[in-house]
Design an enzyme around this catalytic site. Structure first.
Site, short mmCIF file in Angstrom:
data_model
loop_
_atom_site.label_atom_id
_atom_site.label_comp_id
_atom_site.label_asym_id
_atom_site.label_seq_id
_atom_site.Cartn_x
_atom_site.Cartn_y
_atom_site.Cartn_z
N ASN A 152 10.07 4.06 5.86
CA ASN A 152 10.73 2.83 5.43
C ASN A 152 10.06 1.64 6.09
OD1 ASN A 152 11.97 4.06 7.73
ND2 ASN A 152 13.77 2.75 7.52
N GLU A 198 10.98 7.17 0.76
CA GLU A 198 10.68 7.95 -0.45
C GLU A 198 9.86 7.12 -1.43
OE1 GLU A 198 13.51 7.35 1.06
OE2 GLU A 198 15.01 8.89 0.70
N CYS A 200 16.11 5.03 -4.81
CA CYS A 200 15.10 6.09 -4.69
C CYS A 200 15.38 7.23 -5.66
CB CYS A 200 15.05 6.61 -3.25
SG CYS A 200 14.29 5.41 -2.15
N CYS A 257 12.26 1.89 0.99
CA CYS A 257 12.62 3.17 1.60
C CYS A 257 11.39 4.08 1.72
CB CYS A 257 13.66 3.89 0.76
SG CYS A 257 15.26 3.09 0.72
N GLU A 297 10.90 -2.32 6.64
CA GLU A 297 11.93 -3.36 6.52
C GLU A 297 11.32 -4.75 6.57
OE1 GLU A 297 14.92 -2.36 9.46
OE2 GLU A 297 15.59 -0.66 8.23
N CYS A 305 18.75 7.06 -1.29
CA CYS A 305 19.64 6.02 -1.83
C CYS A 305 19.55 6.01 -3.36
CB CYS A 305 19.26 4.65 -1.26
SG CYS A 305 17.80 3.92 -2.03
N1 THU Z 1 16.32 4.39 3.98
C1 THU Z 1 15.26 5.14 3.57
O1 THU Z 1 14.10 4.86 3.89
N2 THU Z 1 15.51 6.24 2.81
C2 THU Z 1 16.76 6.69 2.53
O2 THU Z 1 16.88 7.72 1.88
C3 THU Z 1 17.94 5.97 3.00
C4 THU Z 1 17.68 4.63 3.61
C5 THU Z 1 16.06 3.25 4.88
C6 THU Z 1 16.24 1.88 4.31
C7 THU Z 1 16.51 1.07 5.57
O3 THU Z 1 15.26 0.71 6.16
C8 THU Z 1 17.19 2.03 6.51
O4 THU Z 1 16.92 3.32 6.00
C9 THU Z 1 18.70 1.85 6.62
O5 THU Z 1 19.28 1.79 5.37
#
Ligand code: THU
Length: 134
Positions: free
Chosen positions: A42, A55, A89, A53, A44, A86
């Site tokens: 991920n 994925e 994704c 994310c 941010e 999420c």
């Molecule tokens: N996140 C992912 O990278 N993948 C997931 O399946 C769930 C959420 C990340 C997004 C954000 O940077 C952090 O997790 C918290 O939501």
């Protein structure tokens, strides 16, 4: 590639996550049909909504490299709870890697196996657009 190695690729990717805001470090390892692996984490942003994310990072990198055939997607977070993808994704997996097996892996390296049809039932996809441009 052995599944254990694939899982370690996701663990490794989680350590590269750029998550200074949530401190929730996610790693993904996408196994291609030929056994090669593409990693994602991920990423941010101070403008929170721009977060990508793990994925989607892996899937978009794969597409950019010309890859289209995927066997497995491992999603790892160093927590006891499994981390499911999420909604965004799920939609992207449905579009690009609908046949891939999805493995949720926790800190003890326990595996929960699932599929996009289980995670996104009654999905909207390219089939639903058929005929709409005529
Ligand atoms: N996140 C992912 O990278 N993948 C997931 O399946 C769930 C959420 C990340 C997004 C954000 O940077 C952090 O997790 C918290 O939501």
């Amino acid at each position: 590639m052995k599944e254990k190695e694939l899982i370690e690729k996701a663990v490794e990717a989680s350590k590269r996550a750029y998550a200074p805001y949530s401190k929730f470090f996610v790693g993904a390892a996408l196994e291609l049909e030929d056994g090669r692996v593409i990693q994602g984490c991920n990423v941010e942003n101070a403008s929170y909504g721009l977060t990508n994310c793990a994925e989607r990072t892996a899937l978009f990198a794969a597409i950019a490299q010309g890859e289209k055939r995927f066997k497995k997607i491992v999603i790892f977070v160093d927590r006891q709870d499994f981390t499911p993808p999420c909604g965004a994704c799920r939609q992207v997996i449905n579009e690009l890697a609908a046949d891939a097996e999805i493995l949720l892996v926790n800190s003890s390296r326990k595996i929960k196996r699932t599929s996009i049809s289980e995670l996104l039932p009654l999905s909207f996809g390219s089939e639903d657009l058929k005929g709409s441009h005529d």
